[in-house]
Design an enzyme around this catalytic site. Structure first.
Site, PDB file in Angstrom:
ATOM      1  N   LYS A  14       0.877  -1.130  -0.149  1.00  0.00           N
ATOM      2  CA  LYS A  14       0.052   0.011   0.020  1.00  0.00           C
ATOM      3  C   LYS A  14       0.819   1.248  -0.093  1.00  0.00           C
ATOM      4  O   LYS A  14       0.445   2.533  -0.671  1.00  0.00           O
ATOM      5  CB  LYS A  14      -0.957   0.103   1.223  1.00  0.00           C
ATOM      6  CG  LYS A  14      -1.810  -1.108   1.539  1.00  0.00           C
ATOM      7  CD  LYS A  14      -2.851  -0.989   2.541  1.00  0.00           C
ATOM      8  CE  LYS A  14      -2.218  -0.949   3.924  1.00  0.00           C
ATOM      9  NZ  LYS A  14      -1.650  -2.137   4.019  1.00  0.00           N
ATOM     10  N   ARG A  89      -9.223   1.383   8.805  1.00  0.00           N
ATOM     11  CA  ARG A  89      -8.879  -0.003   9.391  1.00  0.00           C
ATOM     12  C   ARG A  89      -9.929  -0.737  10.029  1.00  0.00           C
ATOM     13  O   ARG A  89      -9.974  -1.904  10.297  1.00  0.00           O
ATOM     14  CB  ARG A  89      -7.666  -0.081  10.181  1.00  0.00           C
ATOM     15  CG  ARG A  89      -6.268  -0.050   9.231  1.00  0.00           C
ATOM     16  CD  ARG A  89      -5.297   0.014  10.203  1.00  0.00           C
ATOM     17  NE  ARG A  89      -4.009  -0.757   9.890  1.00  0.00           N
ATOM     18  CZ  ARG A  89      -2.850  -0.175   9.120  1.00  0.00           C
ATOM     19  NH1 ARG A  89      -3.198   1.010   8.695  1.00  0.00           N
ATOM     20  NH2 ARG A  89      -1.819  -0.730   9.054  1.00  0.00           N
ATOM     21  N   ARG A 124      12.062  -5.365   5.024  1.00  0.00           N
ATOM     22  CA  ARG A 124      11.755  -3.863   4.635  1.00  0.00           C
ATOM     23  C   ARG A 124      12.674  -2.973   5.478  1.00  0.00           C
ATOM     24  O   ARG A 124      12.951  -3.277   6.504  1.00  0.00           O
ATOM     25  CB  ARG A 124      10.374  -3.620   4.886  1.00  0.00           C
ATOM     26  CG  ARG A 124      10.113  -2.050   4.854  1.00  0.00           C
ATOM     27  CD  ARG A 124       8.388  -1.733   4.630  1.00  0.00           C
ATOM     28  NE  ARG A 124       7.775  -1.985   5.771  1.00  0.00           N
ATOM     29  CZ  ARG A 124       6.596  -1.872   6.144  1.00  0.00           C
ATOM     30  NH1 ARG A 124       5.943  -1.504   5.130  1.00  0.00           N
ATOM     31  NH2 ARG A 124       5.922  -2.023   7.254  1.00  0.00           N
ATOM     32  N   ARG A 157      11.614  -0.576  10.711  1.00  0.00           N
ATOM     33  CA  ARG A 157      10.540  -0.254  11.688  1.00  0.00           C
ATOM     34  C   ARG A 157      10.525  -1.086  12.792  1.00  0.00           C
ATOM     35  O   ARG A 157      10.505  -2.254  12.698  1.00  0.00           O
ATOM     36  CB  ARG A 157       8.973  -0.411  10.862  1.00  0.00           C
ATOM     37  CG  ARG A 157       8.934   1.191  10.165  1.00  0.00           C
ATOM     38  CD  ARG A 157       7.596   1.057   9.351  1.00  0.00           C
ATOM     39  NE  ARG A 157       6.492   0.144  10.040  1.00  0.00           N
ATOM     40  CZ  ARG A 157       5.306   0.290   9.368  1.00  0.00           C
ATOM     41  NH1 ARG A 157       4.998   0.803   8.205  1.00  0.00           N
ATOM     42  NH2 ARG A 157       4.323  -0.222   9.953  1.00  0.00           N
ATOM     43  N   ARG A 168      -0.214  -8.094  13.608  1.00  0.00           N
ATOM     44  CA  ARG A 168      -0.565  -7.144  12.613  1.00  0.00           C
ATOM     45  C   ARG A 168      -1.645  -7.881  11.813  1.00  0.00           C
ATOM     46  O   ARG A 168      -2.640  -7.489  11.317  1.00  0.00           O
ATOM     47  CB  ARG A 168       0.352  -6.240  11.841  1.00  0.00           C
ATOM     48  CG  ARG A 168       0.779  -5.150  12.552  1.00  0.00           C
ATOM     49  CD  ARG A 168       2.390  -4.712  12.306  1.00  0.00           C
ATOM     50  NE  ARG A 168       2.436  -4.236  11.195  1.00  0.00           N
ATOM     51  CZ  ARG A 168       3.549  -4.158  10.355  1.00  0.00           C
ATOM     52  NH1 ARG A 168       4.849  -4.605  10.762  1.00  0.00           N
ATOM     53  NH2 ARG A 168       3.502  -3.628   9.214  1.00  0.00           N
TER      54      ARG A 168
HETATM   55  P1  AMP Z   1       1.095   1.167   8.579  1.00  0.00           P
HETATM   56  O1  AMP Z   1       2.255   2.310   8.402  1.00  0.00           O
HETATM   57  O2  AMP Z   1      -0.048   1.201   7.982  1.00  0.00           O
HETATM   58  O3  AMP Z   1       1.550  -0.316   8.705  1.00  0.00           O
HETATM   59  O4  AMP Z   1       0.513   1.296  10.231  1.00  0.00           O
HETATM   60  C1  AMP Z   1       1.480   1.050  11.175  1.00  0.00           C
HETATM   61  C2  AMP Z   1       0.759   0.664  12.695  1.00  0.00           C
HETATM   62  O5  AMP Z   1       0.150   2.429  12.829  1.00  0.00           O
HETATM   63  C3  AMP Z   1      -0.401  -0.019  12.689  1.00  0.00           C
HETATM   64  O6  AMP Z   1       0.122  -1.339  12.756  1.00  0.00           O
HETATM   65  C4  AMP Z   1      -1.376   0.408  13.786  1.00  0.00           C
HETATM   66  O7  AMP Z   1      -0.601   0.181  15.019  1.00  0.00           O
HETATM   67  C5  AMP Z   1      -1.018   1.956  13.392  1.00  0.00           C
HETATM   68  N1  AMP Z   1      -2.185   2.426  12.480  1.00  0.00           N
HETATM   69  C6  AMP Z   1      -1.961   2.985  11.375  1.00  0.00           C
HETATM   70  N2  AMP Z   1      -3.171   3.403  10.818  1.00  0.00           N
HETATM   71  C7  AMP Z   1      -3.882   3.067  11.673  1.00  0.00           C
HETATM   72  C8  AMP Z   1      -5.363   3.187  11.655  1.00  0.00           C
HETATM   73  N3  AMP Z   1      -6.172   3.629  10.608  1.00  0.00           N
HETATM   74  N4  AMP Z   1      -6.219   2.751  12.730  1.00  0.00           N
HETATM   75  C9  AMP Z   1      -5.419   2.238  13.901  1.00  0.00           C
HETATM   76  N5  AMP Z   1      -4.322   2.124  14.108  1.00  0.00           N
HETATM   77  C10 AMP Z   1      -3.498   2.546  12.865  1.00  0.00           C
END
Ligand code: AMP
Length: 210
Positions: A14, A89, A124, A157, A168
């Protein structure tokens, strides 16, 4: 279309696809993960609340994320449209989004085998300043540890560990799959094969949204 939403499991691409779409389609990328990581880095109150949820691979509470998105959408710089990476989400987030901004929308669901997604996450690398995405094996930065784009620090990360990745995926299946089904029922969802090299996946997505 004013809003494009990218759905997919962790590691489905994404973020990478969002960057390419932002570059070519003049849409602004909004990544809640990036917003939260930058809040943590700046040690804001929101960042301090979000940190433990993120590091364990859980979701940050809806109320906090919805408020951050509401703020971001109200900034007035999205006239050409925007691409969302990592939001919504949960069903509550999807409902909030349609109340905050009833923009015309399309959604793309990037489908990838779990084993391929996990392998991508575990190799990554991410720029801690601008969020640019690299991969130790397939796309390392030109200079070890330094971002090609902003010269920031390129790191793993803290949630790209085996344990957090497993969590996740669990959260994705339980909380986000229903959201994807909801967009399917709204008839705005296209599915795309997210397997293979980024350039190939991007060609497939371009064909859907151009
Ligand atoms: P991402 O960078 O999209 O993989 O997001 C990393 C982490 O940020 C996720 O595993 C969640 O802990 C948090 N996070 C990101 N977007 C959301 C969301 N829309 N709702 C809740 N937690 C989020």
């Amino acid at each position: 279309m004013k809003r494009l939403i990218l759905f997919g499991a962790p590691g489905s691409g994404k973020g990478t696809m969002g960057d390419l779409i932002q570059r070519d389609f003049h849409l602004v990328k909004i990544s809640t993960g990036d917003i939260l990581r930058s809040a943590i880095q700046q040690d804001t109150a929101e960042g301090r609340r979000a940190r433990a949820f993120m590091e364990s691979g859980g979701l940050v509470p809806d109320k906090l994320v919805i408020e951050l998105v509401r703020l971001r959408l109200s900034r007035g710089d999205l006239n050409g449209g925007y691409v969302m990476d990592g939001y919504p989400r949960t069903l509550a987030q999807a409902q909030a989004l349609s109340l905050i901004a009833s923009d015309s929308e399309k959604a793309v669901f990037i489908e990838v085998m779990e084993a391929e997604a996990v392998a991508r996450l575990l190799s990554r690398l991410t720029c801690s300043d601008c969020g640019a995405i690299y991969n130790q094996l397939t796309k390392p930065p030109q200079k070890d540890g330094i971002c090609d784009i902003c010269r920031g620090r390129v790191v793993r990360r803290t949630d790209d560990t085996e344990e957090a990745v497993r969590q996740r995926f669990r959260v994705y299946a339980e909380r986000t799959m229903p959201v994807i089904e909801y967009y399917g029922r709204k008839n705005v969802l296209a599915r795309v094969d997210g397997g293979g090299a980024a350039a190939q996946v991007y060609l497939r997505i371009k064909g859907l949204i151009a």
